[in-house]
Design a protein around this motif. Structure first.
Motif, short mmCIF file in Angstrom:
data_model
loop_
_atom_site.label_atom_id
_atom_site.label_comp_id
_atom_site.label_asym_id
_atom_site.label_seq_id
_atom_site.Cartn_x
_atom_site.Cartn_y
_atom_site.Cartn_z
N THR A 16 73.40 -45.16 -35.28
CA THR A 16 72.34 -44.28 -35.75
C THR A 16 70.96 -44.78 -35.32
O THR A 16 70.10 -43.99 -35.00
CB THR A 16 72.39 -44.14 -37.29
N ASP A 17 70.73 -46.11 -35.28
CA ASP A 17 69.46 -46.64 -34.83
C ASP A 17 69.22 -46.36 -33.35
O ASP A 17 68.09 -46.22 -32.92
CB ASP A 17 69.39 -48.14 -35.06
N SER A 18 70.29 -46.27 -32.59
CA SER A 18 70.14 -46.08 -31.15
C SER A 18 69.70 -44.67 -30.79
O SER A 18 69.28 -44.43 -29.67
CB SER A 18 71.45 -46.43 -30.43
N ASN A 19 69.75 -43.75 -31.73
CA ASN A 19 69.30 -42.39 -31.46
C ASN A 19 67.80 -42.24 -31.63
O ASN A 19 67.24 -41.19 -31.30
CB ASN A 19 70.03 -41.39 -32.36
N ARG A 20 67.13 -43.26 -32.14
CA ARG A 20 65.69 -43.13 -32.43
C ARG A 20 64.86 -42.71 -31.23
O ARG A 20 63.99 -41.85 -31.38
CB ARG A 20 65.17 -44.42 -33.04
N PRO A 21 65.07 -43.29 -30.03
CA PRO A 21 64.26 -42.82 -28.90
C PRO A 21 64.48 -41.33 -28.61
O PRO A 21 63.52 -40.61 -28.28
CB PRO A 21 64.75 -43.67 -27.72
N LEU A 22 65.70 -40.85 -28.76
CA LEU A 22 65.97 -39.43 -28.53
C LEU A 22 65.34 -38.58 -29.62
O LEU A 22 64.80 -37.49 -29.35
CB LEU A 22 67.47 -39.17 -28.46
N GLU A 23 65.39 -39.05 -30.85
CA GLU A 23 64.76 -38.33 -31.96
C GLU A 23 63.25 -38.25 -31.76
O GLU A 23 62.64 -37.21 -32.00
CB GLU A 23 65.10 -39.00 -33.29
N SER A 24 62.65 -39.34 -31.32
CA SER A 24 61.21 -39.36 -31.06
C SER A 24 60.84 -38.39 -29.95
O SER A 24 59.85 -37.66 -30.06
CB SER A 24 60.75 -40.77 -30.68
N ALA A 25 61.63 -38.37 -28.89
CA ALA A 25 61.38 -37.44 -27.79
C ALA A 25 61.47 -36.01 -28.28
O ALA A 25 60.62 -35.17 -27.95
CB ALA A 25 62.37 -37.69 -26.65
#
Length: 135
Positions: A16-25
């Protein structure tokens, strides 16, 4: 079995933490696409299992377009699907030959990975025999 294995590996990998860059984009209005050498159905299963599908603007998968990176045809399919010009894209890949091929078409490209995503990706792509052994 595969769905349960992906869920287990997703939990163990801290995905779940690894999705943060995609969520930010996504929040910033920057479309992120998946360009992958994979089998279409399996790729979709992985994207869904890892929670990536809703974060992506779309996906171009090699088995669906009959071209694999670094073949220029797959990048041309990506351009056609996105409707963008090469100069409007940034391509990131973990293999230099794929980055070189994208750059040859005028796409800004760099070698790298999204921090934190690779462990989850590797876990989800575990060989089925190894997945059975870990159960």
């Amino acid at each position: 079995f595969l769905n349960e294995t992906c869920k287990k590996q997703k939990k163990e990998s801290g995905q779940t933490d690894s999705n943060r860059p995609l969520e930010s984009a996504r929040r910033a209005g920057v479309p992120v696409w998946c360009l992958s050498n994979d089998v279409g159905r399996w790729s979709k299963h992985l994207r869904e299992s890892l929670g990536l599908e809703p974060l992506l603007a779309g996906a171009v998968i090699s088995s669906d377009v009959r071209a694999r990176k670094p073949d220029p045809g797959i990048y041309e399919c990506l351009l056609a699907e996105t409707g963008l010009r090469p100069a409007d894209l940034l391509f990131v890949d973990d293999r230099a030959k794929n980055v070189t091929a994208a750059a040859a078409l005028g796409i800004s490209a760099l070698t790298g990975i999204i921090a934190g995503f690779l462990p989850a990706w590797r876990a989800a792509r575990m060989d089925p025999v190894d997945a059975l052994r870990s159960e």
